[in-house]
Motif scaffolding. Structure first.
Motif, PDB file in Angstrom:
ATOM      1  N   GLU A  23      -1.407  10.000   3.930  1.00 11.73           N
ATOM      2  CA  GLU A  23      -0.721   8.822   3.388  1.00 11.73           C
ATOM      3  C   GLU A  23       0.420   9.229   2.460  1.00 11.73           C
ATOM      4  N   TRP A  24       0.205  10.260   1.647  1.00  6.57           N
ATOM      5  CA  TRP A  24       1.244  10.761   0.752  1.00  6.57           C
ATOM      6  C   TRP A  24       2.491  11.138   1.568  1.00  6.57           C
ATOM      7  N   GLY A  25       2.286  11.891   2.622  1.00  8.49           N
ATOM      8  CA  GLY A  25       3.404  12.298   3.469  1.00  8.49           C
ATOM      9  C   GLY A  25       4.066  11.127   4.157  1.00  8.49           C
ATOM     10  N   ARG A  26       3.276  10.190   4.676  1.00  6.94           N
ATOM     11  CA  ARG A  26       3.835   9.017   5.359  1.00  6.94           C
ATOM     12  C   ARG A  26       4.699   8.180   4.422  1.00  6.94           C
ATOM     13  N   ARG A  27       4.322   8.119   3.147  1.00  3.08           N
ATOM     14  CA  ARG A  27       5.083   7.340   2.162  1.00  3.08           C
ATOM     15  C   ARG A  27       6.327   8.081   1.672  1.00  3.08           C
ATOM     16  N   GLY A  28       6.545   9.305   2.155  1.00  4.15           N
ATOM     17  CA  GLY A  28       7.726  10.055   1.751  1.00  4.15           C
ATOM     18  C   GLY A  28       7.506  10.973   0.570  1.00  4.15           C
TER      19      GLY A  28
END
Length: 124
Positions: free
Chosen positions: A104-109
Protein backbone atom coordinates in the motif's frame (compact mmCIF):
# COMPACT_ATOMS: atom_id res chain seq x y z
CA UNK A 1 4.78 -18.75 -12.03
CA UNK A 2 3.92 -18.69 -15.76
CA UNK A 3 0.35 -19.56 -14.86
CA UNK A 4 0.24 -16.51 -12.58
CA UNK A 5 1.55 -14.24 -15.33
CA UNK A 6 -0.98 -15.66 -17.81
CA UNK A 7 -3.75 -15.10 -15.28
CA UNK A 8 -2.69 -11.49 -14.74
CA UNK A 9 -2.55 -10.79 -18.48
CA UNK A 10 -5.92 -12.46 -19.08
CA UNK A 11 -7.38 -10.47 -16.20
CA UNK A 12 -6.07 -7.27 -17.73
CA UNK A 13 -7.67 -8.04 -21.07
CA UNK A 14 -11.00 -9.02 -19.51
CA UNK A 15 -11.02 -6.01 -17.19
CA UNK A 16 -10.15 -3.63 -20.02
CA UNK A 17 -12.96 -5.04 -22.15
CA UNK A 18 -15.53 -4.81 -19.35
CA UNK A 19 -17.82 -1.83 -18.82
CA UNK A 20 -15.60 0.33 -16.61
CA UNK A 21 -14.27 3.90 -16.75
CA UNK A 22 -10.88 2.81 -18.11
CA UNK A 23 -12.02 0.47 -20.88
CA UNK A 24 -12.19 3.14 -23.55
CA UNK A 25 -8.49 3.41 -24.14
CA UNK A 26 -5.53 1.34 -25.11
CA UNK A 27 -3.54 3.32 -22.53
CA UNK A 28 -5.10 1.44 -19.62
CA UNK A 29 -4.13 -1.93 -21.09
CA UNK A 30 -0.63 -0.72 -21.91
CA UNK A 31 -0.14 0.69 -18.40
CA UNK A 32 -1.57 -2.47 -16.82
CA UNK A 33 0.82 -4.65 -18.82
CA UNK A 34 3.71 -2.39 -17.86
CA UNK A 35 2.59 -2.51 -14.23
CA UNK A 36 2.50 -6.31 -14.34
CA UNK A 37 6.08 -6.23 -15.69
CA UNK A 38 7.09 -3.89 -12.85
CA UNK A 39 5.61 -6.29 -10.32
CA UNK A 40 7.33 -9.24 -11.98
CA UNK A 41 10.68 -7.39 -12.06
CA UNK A 42 10.45 -6.61 -8.34
CA UNK A 43 9.61 -10.25 -7.58
CA UNK A 44 12.46 -11.49 -9.78
CA UNK A 45 14.90 -9.07 -8.16
CA UNK A 46 13.75 -10.13 -4.70
CA UNK A 47 14.40 -13.77 -5.55
CA UNK A 48 17.77 -12.95 -7.14
CA UNK A 49 18.92 -10.75 -4.24
CA UNK A 50 17.93 -13.38 -1.69
CA UNK A 51 18.66 -10.77 0.96
CA UNK A 52 17.30 -11.21 4.47
CA UNK A 53 14.89 -8.43 5.40
CA UNK A 54 14.51 -7.04 1.87
CA UNK A 55 11.11 -8.45 0.95
CA UNK A 56 9.18 -5.38 2.16
CA UNK A 57 11.41 -3.15 0.03
CA UNK A 58 10.67 -5.20 -3.08
CA UNK A 59 6.96 -5.22 -2.29
CA UNK A 60 6.96 -1.42 -1.99
CA UNK A 61 9.15 -0.96 -5.08
CA UNK A 62 7.03 -3.16 -7.35
CA UNK A 63 3.83 -1.42 -6.32
CA UNK A 64 5.43 2.02 -6.57
CA UNK A 65 6.77 1.42 -10.07
CA UNK A 66 3.49 -0.06 -11.29
CA UNK A 67 1.24 2.61 -9.78
CA UNK A 68 3.31 5.43 -11.32
CA UNK A 69 2.24 4.25 -14.77
CA UNK A 70 -1.29 5.52 -14.30
CA UNK A 71 -4.68 3.88 -13.70
CA UNK A 72 -3.75 0.66 -15.53
CA UNK A 73 -0.51 0.28 -13.60
CA UNK A 74 -2.28 1.05 -10.33
CA UNK A 75 -4.84 -1.62 -11.17
CA UNK A 76 -2.07 -4.14 -11.86
CA UNK A 77 -0.43 -3.27 -8.55
CA UNK A 78 -3.67 -3.61 -6.58
CA UNK A 79 -5.49 -6.44 -8.34
CA UNK A 80 -2.63 -8.22 -10.04
CA UNK A 81 -0.11 -8.04 -7.23
CA UNK A 82 1.33 -10.80 -5.11
CA UNK A 83 -0.18 -11.84 -1.77
CA UNK A 84 -3.66 -10.58 -2.50
CA UNK A 85 -6.70 -11.71 -0.64
CA UNK A 86 -6.74 -13.66 2.58
CA UNK A 87 -3.61 -15.71 1.92
CA UNK A 88 -0.57 -15.43 4.12
CA UNK A 89 3.05 -15.02 3.18
CA UNK A 90 4.21 -18.32 4.63
CA UNK A 91 5.80 -16.49 7.53
CA UNK A 92 2.62 -15.82 9.43
CA UNK A 93 -0.20 -13.33 9.60
CA UNK A 94 1.94 -10.52 11.00
CA UNK A 95 4.47 -10.80 8.17
CA UNK A 96 1.62 -10.79 5.66
CA UNK A 97 0.16 -7.68 7.29
CA UNK A 98 3.54 -5.94 7.00
CA UNK A 99 3.85 -7.04 3.35
CA UNK A 100 0.44 -5.52 2.65
CA UNK A 101 1.48 -2.31 4.41
CA UNK A 102 4.56 -2.08 2.16
CA UNK A 103 2.38 -2.82 -0.90
CA UNK A 104 0.00 0.00 0.00
CA UNK A 105 2.88 2.38 0.80
CA UNK A 106 4.29 1.86 -2.69
CA UNK A 107 0.90 2.13 -4.40
CA UNK A 108 0.30 5.48 -2.69
CA UNK A 109 3.60 6.79 -4.05
CA UNK A 110 5.63 6.39 -0.88
CA UNK A 111 9.39 6.04 -1.31
CA UNK A 112 10.24 2.32 -1.37
CA UNK A 113 13.57 3.11 0.29
CA UNK A 114 11.67 3.42 3.55
CA UNK A 115 11.85 -0.39 3.60
CA UNK A 116 15.36 -0.78 2.10
CA UNK A 117 17.57 -2.78 4.44
CA UNK A 118 21.13 -1.64 5.11
CA UNK A 119 23.60 -3.43 2.89
CA UNK A 120 21.22 -4.33 0.05
CA UNK A 121 23.36 -4.01 -3.11
CA UNK A 122 22.84 -0.78 -5.07
CA UNK A 123 21.89 -2.90 -8.09
CA UNK A 124 18.43 -3.10 -6.54
Amino acid sequence: MRLCICFVLLSIVLYASADNPFSSGFRFVKDAAGGARDMWRAYRDMREANYIGADKYFHARGNYDAARRGPGGAWAAKDGGWQRGSGVSGRGAEDTRLDQEANEWGRRGGDPNRYRPAGLPNKY
